[in-house]
Design a protein around this motif. Sequence first.
Motif, PDB file in Angstrom:
ATOM      1  N   VAL A 152       6.195   4.119  -0.012  1.00  0.00           N
ATOM      2  CA  VAL A 152       6.636   5.139  -0.968  1.00  0.00           C
ATOM      3  C   VAL A 152       7.988   4.755  -1.566  1.00  0.00           C
ATOM      4  O   VAL A 152       8.200   4.834  -2.793  1.00  0.00           O
ATOM      5  CB  VAL A 152       6.714   6.523  -0.287  1.00  0.00           C
ATOM      6  N   GLU A 153       8.927   4.320  -0.723  1.00  0.00           N
ATOM      7  CA  GLU A 153      10.252   3.910  -1.196  1.00  0.00           C
ATOM      8  C   GLU A 153      10.159   2.683  -2.099  1.00  0.00           C
ATOM      9  O   GLU A 153      10.804   2.623  -3.155  1.00  0.00           O
ATOM     10  CB  GLU A 153      11.166   3.611  -0.007  1.00  0.00           C
ATOM     11  N   ASN A 154       9.368   1.711  -1.686  1.00  0.00           N
ATOM     12  CA  ASN A 154       9.231   0.492  -2.484  1.00  0.00           C
ATOM     13  C   ASN A 154       8.592   0.773  -3.840  1.00  0.00           C
ATOM     14  O   ASN A 154       9.001   0.206  -4.853  1.00  0.00           O
ATOM     15  CB  ASN A 154       8.410  -0.546  -1.723  1.00  0.00           C
ATOM     16  N   GLN A 155       7.601   1.656  -3.860  1.00  0.00           N
ATOM     17  CA  GLN A 155       6.971   1.971  -5.142  1.00  0.00           C
ATOM     18  C   GLN A 155       7.943   2.696  -6.058  1.00  0.00           C
ATOM     19  O   GLN A 155       7.912   2.505  -7.282  1.00  0.00           O
ATOM     20  CB  GLN A 155       5.708   2.802  -4.923  1.00  0.00           C
ATOM     21  N   ALA A 156       8.818   3.516  -5.492  1.00  0.00           N
ATOM     22  CA  ALA A 156       9.841   4.190  -6.303  1.00  0.00           C
ATOM     23  C   ALA A 156      10.764   3.161  -6.949  1.00  0.00           C
ATOM     24  O   ALA A 156      11.145   3.295  -8.122  1.00  0.00           O
ATOM     25  CB  ALA A 156      10.641   5.161  -5.441  1.00  0.00           C
ATOM     26  N   ALA A 175       0.331   4.969  -1.503  1.00  0.00           N
ATOM     27  CA  ALA A 175       1.570   4.589  -0.806  1.00  0.00           C
ATOM     28  C   ALA A 175       1.715   5.377   0.488  1.00  0.00           C
ATOM     29  O   ALA A 175       2.073   4.823   1.541  1.00  0.00           O
ATOM     30  CB  ALA A 175       2.774   4.830  -1.717  1.00  0.00           C
ATOM     31  N   SER A 176       1.423   6.673   0.443  1.00  0.00           N
ATOM     32  CA  SER A 176       1.506   7.507   1.635  1.00  0.00           C
ATOM     33  C   SER A 176       0.476   7.069   2.676  1.00  0.00           C
ATOM     34  O   SER A 176       0.764   7.063   3.887  1.00  0.00           O
ATOM     35  CB  SER A 176       1.280   8.972   1.255  1.00  0.00           C
ATOM     36  N   TYR A 177      -0.702   6.668   2.209  1.00  0.00           N
ATOM     37  CA  TYR A 177      -1.753   6.199   3.131  1.00  0.00           C
ATOM     38  C   TYR A 177      -1.288   4.955   3.875  1.00  0.00           C
ATOM     39  O   TYR A 177      -1.432   4.852   5.100  1.00  0.00           O
ATOM     40  CB  TYR A 177      -3.034   5.916   2.350  1.00  0.00           C
ATOM     41  N   LEU A 178      -0.737   3.984   3.151  1.00  0.00           N
ATOM     42  CA  LEU A 178      -0.271   2.750   3.778  1.00  0.00           C
ATOM     43  C   LEU A 178       0.827   3.024   4.797  1.00  0.00           C
ATOM     44  O   LEU A 178       0.902   2.374   5.841  1.00  0.00           O
ATOM     45  CB  LEU A 178       0.223   1.779   2.706  1.00  0.00           C
ATOM     46  N   ASP A 179       1.695   3.976   4.496  1.00  0.00           N
ATOM     47  CA  ASP A 179       2.760   4.315   5.447  1.00  0.00           C
ATOM     48  C   ASP A 179       2.207   5.007   6.690  1.00  0.00           C
ATOM     49  O   ASP A 179       2.681   4.778   7.803  1.00  0.00           O
ATOM     50  CB  ASP A 179       3.790   5.231   4.765  1.00  0.00           C
ATOM     51  N   THR A 180       1.197   5.840   6.499  1.00  0.00           N
ATOM     52  CA  THR A 180       0.664   6.641   7.610  1.00  0.00           C
ATOM     53  C   THR A 180      -0.177   5.811   8.575  1.00  0.00           C
ATOM     54  O   THR A 180      -0.117   6.008   9.792  1.00  0.00           O
ATOM     55  CB  THR A 180      -0.188   7.799   7.061  1.00  0.00           C
TER      56      THR A 180
END
Length: 278
Positions: free
Chosen positions: A107-111, A250-255
């Motif tokens: 999420v941070e990287n995509q931002a 992005a949230s899926y990859l982090d989770t």
Amino acid sequence: MDKIREILLYFVAAMAIFALICAVYQAMNEKVAAGGLLSAIFLVCVLVVFLPKLEILEAWGVKAHLVRTLNEADEILAKLRRLAVINAKSTYEAVGIGQRWDGHSAVENQARLDEINAQLADFGVPEKERRDLAQGYIRLMGFDLYMHYVRTLERYFIFKRNVLRMVGERDKNDGMKAEAVAYDEVLKDWKPNNKLFHQLGTYSLEEELTRVQPKGLSDSDRRGVEAFRSQIVRLYKDSEARAGLTKEAASYLDTYKDLGGQDKRIIELFGFNPSETR
């Protein structure tokens, strides 16, 4: 109005010539005072005639200077645009590879990448070029989704087989032993593409997931696998259309990025927790 102005300028010019002739004549007759006065009149007339011309010349000079300045500004902007494109390319590559180790979330990287994309848009970089810059990163994220898919399923098949075999042996349950053998057959035919990283520029995620579709599953496992596959394909396609990870992807990859995440997904899909069998 311009016609009257031209007539007046011609009249003043004629007066200037007449005053000059008279000044020379008076000087030749040693009438210095009269000659000086006529010379002054000549100078005034000359200024009246030529001052507007000087203003025009000055305006042309300013215009030429502005054009040169604008050209220089365009050159500087073009250089900045090229630098922004080079920086964006490096950032996409660094984020794509480094996301596994740099401690930043997807999420941070995509931002960060969204800010880069906005910067490129401000510099006037065409949308197609911006999408092409993001393509390598998106395909790398597709590779991550693929590896998450195959590792999660492989973990489920191995741990489910081991539990069935262990309990079947302990309880003398031939049915459970048979189920364990069925998972052996699934794993025997299970052939993930371990060279996919070297095919980033050409692979089709949907085709790779179809190719690695496990065979010989029970109905409940088949439903879980199909739901899993459909979700991975959708996340990738949505991200590809956006030219960047969607918030959901992005949230899926982090989770679900580590072993704990794999177990969480296995529980959601199949109601089985590999961690409880240790």
